[in-house]
Design an enzyme around this catalytic site. Structure first.
Site, mmCIF file in Angstrom:
data_model
loop_
_atom_site.group_PDB
_atom_site.id
_atom_site.type_symbol
_atom_site.label_atom_id
_atom_site.label_comp_id
_atom_site.label_asym_id
_atom_site.label_seq_id
_atom_site.Cartn_x
_atom_site.Cartn_y
_atom_site.Cartn_z
ATOM 1 N N GLU A 1 -0.876 -1.230 -4.990
ATOM 2 C CA GLU A 1 -2.118 -0.512 -5.267
ATOM 3 C C GLU A 1 -1.894 0.506 -6.377
ATOM 4 O OE1 GLU A 1 -5.335 0.732 -2.297
ATOM 5 O OE2 GLU A 1 -4.188 2.576 -2.622
ATOM 6 N N ASP B 1 -2.967 1.181 6.770
ATOM 7 C CA ASP B 1 -2.004 0.863 5.705
ATOM 8 C C ASP B 1 -1.542 -0.595 5.789
ATOM 9 O OD1 ASP B 1 -1.383 3.893 4.873
ATOM 10 O OD2 ASP B 1 -1.395 3.700 7.053
ATOM 11 N N ASP C 1 0.887 -1.163 0.000
ATOM 12 C CA ASP C 1 0.000 0.000 0.000
ATOM 13 C C ASP C 1 0.924 1.211 0.000
ATOM 14 O OD1 ASP C 1 -2.323 1.577 0.167
ATOM 15 O OD2 ASP C 1 -2.118 1.708 2.346
#
EC number: 3.1.21.10
Length: 185
Positions: free
Chosen positions: A68, A141, A7
Site C-alpha cells: 500500500e 490489516d 498493508d
C-alpha cells in the site's frame, strides 16, 4: 501469478499471499499480521517486520509484492512509521529480485468493491466473498493485505499493457529523434 500483499504498519503489518488463476480467479494461500509493541525501539520493530516479511518471501516465493502506498495526510508519525515498514519490505524484495508495486488505498478499494471510497467493513466483506472465506479476516490489516494482493492480481494485466505502450512510445520517440538528427546532418 503468486502475489504477496502488504498493508504496512509499525504496530500491525498485514501480510498475505494470493495465487491468481484464469480471469479474476484468486485463491488465498496465507494471511497473517505482524505485531510490534509501541514501547519497543524503532529499529527493533523494523527488524521484526523485516524478518517476518523475509521469512514469507523465502517460504512462499511470490512473483511480485503489492504494498500500500503511504500518504502524508495521515498523522505525520504514523505516516513515517508506515513508510518505514513498507520500505524495509521493499528492500527485502529487492535483495531477492522480486518485483514490487505500490497501490493507493483508493485503487485497492475500487478494485475489490467497485468504489474508491469504500469503508473498511465493505472491503472486508468483499475480500471474504471474493476469496470464498469461511470467516472474515481479522484484524482489518489482514483483510487489507488480502485486498492489496487481489488488487494487484486484477490490475497486473493493465499495468503490463501500460508499460509496453510506454516502451513503444519511447522507442518511437528515439527513432524520430535519430531521423531528425540524420536529416540535419
Amino acid at each position: 501469478m503468486r502475489v504477496m500483499g502488504v498493508d504496512p504498519g509499525l504496530t500491525r503489518c498485514g501480510l498475505s499471499m494470493i495465487e491468481s488463476g484464469k480471469g479474476r480467479q484468486v485463491i488465498a494461500l496465507d494471511v497473517d499480521v505482524v505485531r510490534t509493541p509501541a514501547d519497543t525501539p524503532l529499529q527493533k520493530r523494523l527488524l521484526t517486520i523485516s524478518d517476518a516479511a523475509e521469512h514469507w518471501m523465502d517460504t512462499h516465493r511470490p512473483d511480485v509484492i503489492a504494498i500500500e502506498r503511504v500518504f502524508a495526510n495521515q498523522n505525520a508519525n504514523t505516516a513515517m512509521g508506515t513508510a518505514q515498514a513498507g520500505g524495509v519490505i521493499a528492500l527485502a524484495a529487492a535483495k531477492r529480485d522480486i518485483e514490487v508495486h505500490f497501490h493507493t488505498p483508493s485503487e485497492v478499494k475500487a478494485a475489490v468493491t467497485g468504489s474508491g471510497r469504500a469503508d473498511k467493513s465493505q472491503v472486508t466483506e468483499m475480500v471474504t466473498r471474493i476469496l470464498a472465506l469461511q470467516a472474515k479476516p481479522t484484524p482489518a490489516d489482514a483483510a487489507d493485505a488480502l485486498a492489496l494482493a487481489i488488487c494487484h492480481c486484477w490490475r497486473a494485466p493493465m499495468i503490463a499493457r501500460m508499460a509496453a505502450a510506454e516502451a513503444m512510445a519511447e522507442e518511437q520517440r528515439r527513432k524520430f529523434q535519430a531521423k531528425i538528427k540524420a536529416a540535419r546532418g
